[in-house]
Design a protein around this motif. Structure first.
Motif, PDB file in Angstrom:
ATOM      1  N   ILE A 127       0.831  -1.205   0.000  1.00  0.00           N
ATOM      2  CA  ILE A 127       0.000   0.000   0.000  1.00  0.00           C
ATOM      3  C   ILE A 127       0.866   1.256   0.000  1.00  0.00           C
ATOM      4  N   GLY A 128       2.046   1.139   0.611  1.00  0.00           N
ATOM      5  CA  GLY A 128       2.965   2.275   0.644  1.00  0.00           C
ATOM      6  C   GLY A 128       2.866   3.116   1.890  1.00  0.00           C
ATOM      7  N   LEU A 129       2.536   2.499   3.021  1.00  0.00           N
ATOM      8  CA  LEU A 129       2.480   3.236   4.279  1.00  0.00           C
ATOM      9  C   LEU A 129       3.880   3.642   4.727  1.00  0.00           C
ATOM     10  N   LYS A 130       3.951   4.639   5.602  1.00  0.00           N
ATOM     11  CA  LYS A 130       5.230   5.094   6.136  1.00  0.00           C
ATOM     12  C   LYS A 130       5.851   4.005   7.011  1.00  0.00           C
ATOM     13  N   THR A 131       7.173   4.024   7.096  1.00  0.00           N
ATOM     14  CA  THR A 131       7.913   2.997   7.835  1.00  0.00           C
ATOM     15  C   THR A 131       7.442   2.885   9.273  1.00  0.00           C
ATOM     16  N   GLU A 132       7.243   4.031   9.941  1.00  0.00           N
ATOM     17  CA  GLU A 132       6.823   3.982  11.348  1.00  0.00           C
ATOM     18  C   GLU A 132       5.431   3.377  11.511  1.00  0.00           C
ATOM     19  N   ASN A 133       4.558   3.621  10.540  1.00  0.00           N
ATOM     20  CA  ASN A 133       3.217   3.033  10.586  1.00  0.00           C
ATOM     21  C   ASN A 133       3.263   1.532  10.312  1.00  0.00           C
ATOM     22  N   GLN A 175       5.756  -0.459  11.038  1.00  0.00           N
ATOM     23  CA  GLN A 175       6.298  -1.093  12.243  1.00  0.00           C
ATOM     24  C   GLN A 175       5.220  -1.240  13.314  1.00  0.00           C
ATOM     25  N   GLN A 176       4.433  -0.201  13.490  1.00  0.00           N
ATOM     26  CA  GLN A 176       3.377  -0.229  14.508  1.00  0.00           C
ATOM     27  C   GLN A 176       2.331  -1.284  14.189  1.00  0.00           C
ATOM     28  N   ILE A 177       1.888  -1.350  12.950  1.00  0.00           N
ATOM     29  CA  ILE A 177       0.869  -2.316  12.537  1.00  0.00           C
ATOM     30  C   ILE A 177       1.426  -3.739  12.592  1.00  0.00           C
ATOM     31  N   HIS A 178       2.683  -3.898  12.200  1.00  0.00           N
ATOM     32  CA  HIS A 178       3.337  -5.207  12.251  1.00  0.00           C
ATOM     33  C   HIS A 178       3.324  -5.761  13.675  1.00  0.00           C
ATOM     34  N   ILE A 179       3.685  -4.926  14.636  1.00  0.00           N
ATOM     35  CA  ILE A 179       3.723  -5.363  16.036  1.00  0.00           C
ATOM     36  C   ILE A 179       2.311  -5.594  16.565  1.00  0.00           C
ATOM     37  N   ALA A 180       1.382  -4.694  16.238  1.00  0.00           N
ATOM     38  CA  ALA A 180      -0.007  -4.863  16.685  1.00  0.00           C
ATOM     39  C   ALA A 180      -0.588  -6.166  16.156  1.00  0.00           C
ATOM     40  N   ALA A 181      -0.253  -6.510  14.911  1.00  0.00           N
ATOM     41  CA  ALA A 181      -0.737  -7.766  14.331  1.00  0.00           C
ATOM     42  C   ALA A 181      -0.168  -8.964  15.076  1.00  0.00           C
ATOM     43  N   HIS A 182       1.093  -8.856  15.464  1.00  0.00           N
ATOM     44  CA  HIS A 182       1.720  -9.952  16.209  1.00  0.00           C
ATOM     45  C   HIS A 182       1.039 -10.164  17.560  1.00  0.00           C
ATOM     46  N   LEU A 183       0.479  -9.077  18.102  1.00  0.00           N
ATOM     47  CA  LEU A 183      -0.131  -9.128  19.428  1.00  0.00           C
ATOM     48  C   LEU A 183      -1.660  -9.088  19.394  1.00  0.00           C
ATOM     49  N   HIS A 184      -2.257  -9.226  18.199  1.00  0.00           N
ATOM     50  CA  HIS A 184      -3.698  -8.970  18.087  1.00  0.00           C
ATOM     51  C   HIS A 184      -4.557  -9.903  18.933  1.00  0.00           C
ATOM     52  N   ASP A 185      -4.100 -11.126  19.180  1.00  0.00           N
ATOM     53  CA  ASP A 185      -4.893 -12.092  19.949  1.00  0.00           C
ATOM     54  C   ASP A 185      -4.436 -12.251  21.393  1.00  0.00           C
TER      55      ASP A 185
END
Length: 202
Positions: A48-54, A56-66
């Protein structure tokens, strides 16, 4: 006292790894699930082309989503077969529990709203807040799709895994209902790139 940024980075990832390992020990299904969802979410963010900081945040949130499933009774979490109404209500608490857990960490609290909203639906029929459309954080909208892809194509105690063609059609049929229609279409347009992430890890 001077802070060591490198040490903070190491501690940060150790915290995430410890939390997810604790969840894997409680619920065998989640072993690998959170990692696959986070890897797919990162791929979607990059495409999609999101910013690097975004990203990283989404990547970690996905890892912790459950992570909130730690607070769900084992009898509900590991039940073979369909949940009854009371059990389903207990299961639906896991996003709120997860957000509460993350709020306790200065490193992770920024991800808590994404985790809280990962079961919201684009049409407003999700939980726990009943948010609709762009009221839902973009990270949660991405995770919702990736979570569904991995869930549908994994074996569960109550059914066999669906194939990727079935999963593709389900995502397509639910654009604008369960899923953000723009992000969802982008996933479908880049389907092989995205699912290759989890095909490799299985």
């Amino acid at each position: 006292m001077k802070t060591c940024e490198y040490c903070d980075e190491i501690d940060y990832h150790e915290i995430i790894e410890c939390i997810t390992c604790a969840l894997d020990a409680k619920d065998p299904y989640t072993a690998g699930h959170s990692q696959r969802v986070s890897d797919m979410a990162m791929k979607v963010c990059q495409l999609i082309g999101l910013k690097t900081e975004n990203i990283q945040q989404i990547h970690i949130a996905a890892h912790l989503h459950d992570i909130g499933k730690i607070g769900v009774p084992d009898a509900v979490l590991n039940k073979e077969g369909k949940l009854d109404d009371e059990e389903w209500e207990a299961m639906k608490k896991h996003p709120s529990i997860g957000a509460e857990i993350l709020s306790k960490s200065r490193h992770l609290k920024e991800m808590k709203y994404i985790v809280l909203c990962h079961h919201e639906r684009f049409d407003g029929k999700g939980y726990p807040l009943g948010l609709k459309g762009e009221e839902i954080p973009v990270g949660a909208r991405i995770i919702a799709i990736c979570d569904s892809i991995d869930a549908m194509t994994s074996n569960r105690s109550y059914r066999k895994a669906h194939d990727f063609d079935y999963c593709y059609q389900e995502i397509k049929n639910n654009l604008g209902k369960m899923y953000d229609p723009i992000i969802g279409q982008y996933v479908l347009d880049h389907w092989e790139e995205i699912i290759s992430v989890i095909k490799i890890s299985r």
